[in-house]
Scaffold this active site. Structure first.
Site, short mmCIF file in Angstrom:
data_model
loop_
_atom_site.label_atom_id
_atom_site.label_comp_id
_atom_site.label_asym_id
_atom_site.label_seq_id
_atom_site.Cartn_x
_atom_site.Cartn_y
_atom_site.Cartn_z
N HIS A 44 -17.93 -8.69 14.95
CA HIS A 44 -18.34 -9.59 13.70
C HIS A 44 -19.43 -9.15 13.13
O HIS A 44 -20.53 -8.59 13.66
CB HIS A 44 -18.21 -10.94 14.08
CG HIS A 44 -16.65 -11.27 14.30
ND1 HIS A 44 -16.40 -12.87 14.44
CD2 HIS A 44 -15.49 -10.45 14.69
CE1 HIS A 44 -15.17 -12.71 14.97
NE2 HIS A 44 -14.54 -11.59 14.95
N GLU A 46 -22.11 -11.04 12.06
CA GLU A 46 -23.21 -11.23 12.72
C GLU A 46 -23.70 -10.48 13.84
O GLU A 46 -24.97 -10.29 13.87
CB GLU A 46 -22.80 -12.90 13.26
CG GLU A 46 -22.63 -13.69 11.94
CD GLU A 46 -21.09 -13.83 11.75
OE1 GLU A 46 -20.56 -14.88 11.71
OE2 GLU A 46 -20.34 -12.76 11.85
N CYS A 69 -17.95 -18.00 13.98
CA CYS A 69 -16.68 -18.43 14.90
C CYS A 69 -17.51 -18.94 16.27
O CYS A 69 -18.65 -18.69 16.51
CB CYS A 69 -15.88 -17.06 15.25
SG CYS A 69 -16.59 -16.13 16.23
N ALA A 148 2.43 -3.69 -15.55
CA ALA A 148 1.57 -2.88 -16.74
C ALA A 148 2.58 -2.91 -17.73
O ALA A 148 3.82 -2.47 -17.62
CB ALA A 148 1.51 -1.60 -16.17
N ARG A 178 -4.27 -1.37 -4.44
CA ARG A 178 -3.31 -0.98 -3.40
C ARG A 178 -4.21 -0.78 -2.09
O ARG A 178 -3.58 -1.40 -0.94
CB ARG A 178 -2.61 0.31 -3.76
CG ARG A 178 -1.41 0.05 -4.75
CD ARG A 178 -0.68 1.50 -4.69
NE ARG A 178 0.41 1.53 -5.77
CZ ARG A 178 0.94 2.52 -6.26
NH1 ARG A 178 0.62 3.70 -5.61
NH2 ARG A 178 1.97 2.44 -7.05
N ASP A 194 12.66 4.60 -9.98
CA ASP A 194 11.38 5.18 -10.45
C ASP A 194 10.98 6.42 -9.24
O ASP A 194 9.98 7.11 -9.37
CB ASP A 194 10.21 4.18 -10.50
CG ASP A 194 10.43 3.50 -11.71
OD1 ASP A 194 10.99 4.03 -12.65
OD2 ASP A 194 9.84 2.29 -11.79
N ARG A 201 -3.63 7.12 -4.19
CA ARG A 201 -4.14 8.35 -4.79
C ARG A 201 -5.00 8.32 -5.85
O ARG A 201 -5.01 7.65 -6.87
CB ARG A 201 -2.93 9.06 -5.49
CG ARG A 201 -1.72 9.24 -4.38
CD ARG A 201 -0.60 9.91 -4.81
NE ARG A 201 -0.03 9.36 -6.29
CZ ARG A 201 0.64 8.36 -6.24
NH1 ARG A 201 1.24 7.71 -5.06
NH2 ARG A 201 1.21 7.84 -7.38
N GLY A 291 10.15 -4.41 -10.22
CA GLY A 291 10.66 -4.47 -11.64
C GLY A 291 10.85 -6.00 -12.00
O GLY A 291 10.30 -6.90 -11.17
#
Length: 358
Positions: A44, A46, A69, A148, A178, A194, A201, A291
Site C-alpha cells: 500500500h 503508506e 487499513c 458523443a 477507457r 460499428d 489508442r 448505442g
C-alpha cells in the site's frame, strides 16, 4: 494532501478492486518520502513511503487520502507499520468505507497515541475513489454513461454514419477515460454496426486496455468482430441469455471469450442482474459506450452513476437520425433525471460535460 491525490491518480484504473491511494511523509516542513499503491496485492501507499523514509520516518507526519487499513487482506495492516515507524501524526482525507476498516484504523492509531486529523480535502478524496466507494458499499460497479453527439443531439446520421462526430482531442480524452475503468460495455447492435475494437489508442505508459463486455441478449455476433481480437490475452465478456446455443457458446469460448449467462427480461439481458454478476467478478467500474437503446435501458434501471457527454459544434438534423438515449423516455418533464456536480471543459472545438446522477 494535494500531492497525495496526484500520486494516487498515477494508478487510476490499475488497482482493481482496491482504491487508489497516495501517501506523503513530512518532517520539519520538508517532504522526506512519498509513494502510491500500484496494484492489488502489492504494498500500500503508506508502506512504500515508510520504506523509502526508513529511520527518518520517526516523528514525521503522514498524509494519505484514505484511512489506513487495520486488517489482514492481501497485505498486512498499514496501521501496525505506522506505529512501528514512530509516526507522530496522520492526516487523512476520508474514512475507508470498507466495513472491515470504517473508522477502526483511526481508532487504533489514536489508542496508540498517534494524532489523527480527518476530512482534509474530503470532497476531492471522495471523488478520486467514487468507483471504489460504490463497489465496496453495494457490491456493484460504478457505471459511467459516455456519449458523443452533435449540437442538435444526434449520435449518427439517418444512415448510421457516426465517424467522427467529435474531434481528435475529444477522442484522445475518451481513450484516456477507457484506461481508467475496469471495463467498457456495448450492446450487440453497436458491435454489428460499428465493429469497434474498444481498446486504448495510442496505448501510452501507465495505460491499459479495459475488459470488453458485450450485452448480446438473444442475438449473436460473428466471432470475426474486432472486439474479439486478442480475447485469449485480454478479457472479453459475452453476456447473453440462457437461449444462447451451445454451438455459439463453444465458438466464443474457443477464442478465449468468457460467456456469462444472465437472466433475461423481455428477451433482453436483465441489466441489474448483469451488474450484480460483474460486481461478483470484482469489476468495480464500467463505462457504457453502446448505442441509444442500451443507454436508455441503463438509465431506466437507475444503473448510471456518472454521465460524460462530448458535444460537437455540428448540426446533423433528420427526424430518423438517432439520439444518445433511446427507449420510451419520460412522459412528464417533472420526471427528468437530474445531473449534479456538473463540469464543462473545452477540448479543441468540442465540449466535454461531466456530472453525477442519483
Amino acid at each position: 494532501m494535494t500531492l497525495a491525490l496526484n500520486l494516487a491518480r498515477k494508478a487510476e484504473g490499475q488497482t482493481n478492486p482496491n482504491p487508489v491511494v497516495g501517501a506523503v511523509l513530512v518532517k520539519s516542513g520538508e517532504i522526506i518520502a512519498k509513494g502510491y499503491h500500484k496494484k492489488a496485492g502489492l504494498p500500500h501507499a503508506e508502506i512504500i513511503a515508510l520504506r523509502k523514509a526508513g529511520s527518518k520516518a520517526r516523528g514525521a507526519d503522514l498524509y494519505v487520502n484514505l484511512e489506513p487499513c487495520c486488517h489482514h487482506g492481501r497485505t498486512p495492516p498499514c496501521t501496525e507499520a505506522i506505529i512501528a515507524a514512530g509516526i507522530k501524526r496522520v492526516v487523512l482525507g476520508i474514512r475507508d468505507p470498507n466495513r472491515l476498516v470504517s473508522g477502526r484504523g483511526i481508532r487504533f492509531l489514536r489508542r496508540q497515541g498517534v494524532e489523527v486529523v480527518t476530512g482534509v480535502l474530503k470532497r476531492d478524496c471522495e471523488k478520486i475513489n467514487e468507483s471504489f466507494i460504490k463497489y465496496i458499499t453495494t457490491g456493484r460497479p460504478w457505471v459511467i454513461l459516455k456519449s458523443a453527439f452533435s449540437l442538435d443531439g444526434k449520435i449518427a446520421t439517418r444512415t448510421g454514419d457516426s465517424k467522427w462526430i467529435t474531434g481528435s482531442k475529444a477522442r484522445a480524452y475518451a481513450h484516456r477515460l477507457r484506461s481508467k475503468v475496469d471495463a467498457v460495455l456495448v450492446g450487440a447492435e453497436t458491435v454489428r454496426v460499428d465493429d469497434p475494437q474498444l481498446t486504448v489508442r495510442p496505448k501510452k505508459k501507465g495505460m491499459h486496455n479495459p475488459a470488453r463486455i458485450i450485452v448480446a441478449g438473444k442475438n449473436t455476433i460473428s466471432i470475426s468482430a474486432k472486439i474479439f481480437n486478442n480475447a485469449h490475452k485480454e478479457r472479453v465478456i459475452y453476456a447473453s441469455s440462457a437461449s444462447l446455443s451451445s454451438t455459439q457458446k463453444k465458438k466464443l469460448q474457443g477464442i478465449g471469450v468468457e460467456v456469462l449467462l444472465v437472466k433475461h427480461k423481455k428477451e433482453q439481458v436483465d441489466l441489474p442482474s448483469l451488474m450484480e454478476k460483474l460486481g461478483e467478478m470484482e469489476i468495480t467500474s464500467i463505462m457504457i459506450e453502446g448505442g441509444s437503446e442500451i443507454s436508455g435501458n441503463a438509465l431506466k434501471e437507475k444503473l448510471i452513476d456518472k454521465v460524460i457527454c462530448f458535444l460537437a459544434p455540428k448540426i446533423i438534423g433528420g427526424k430518423n437520425a438517432p439520439g444518445p438515449v433511446g427507449g420510451q423516455g419520460i412522459a412528464k418533464l417533472k420526471d427528468f433525471i437530474q445531473v449534479k456536480d456538473m463540469s464543462v471543459e473545452k477540448l479543441g472545438n468540442d465540449l466535454v460535460i461531466e456530472g453525477n446522477i442519483y
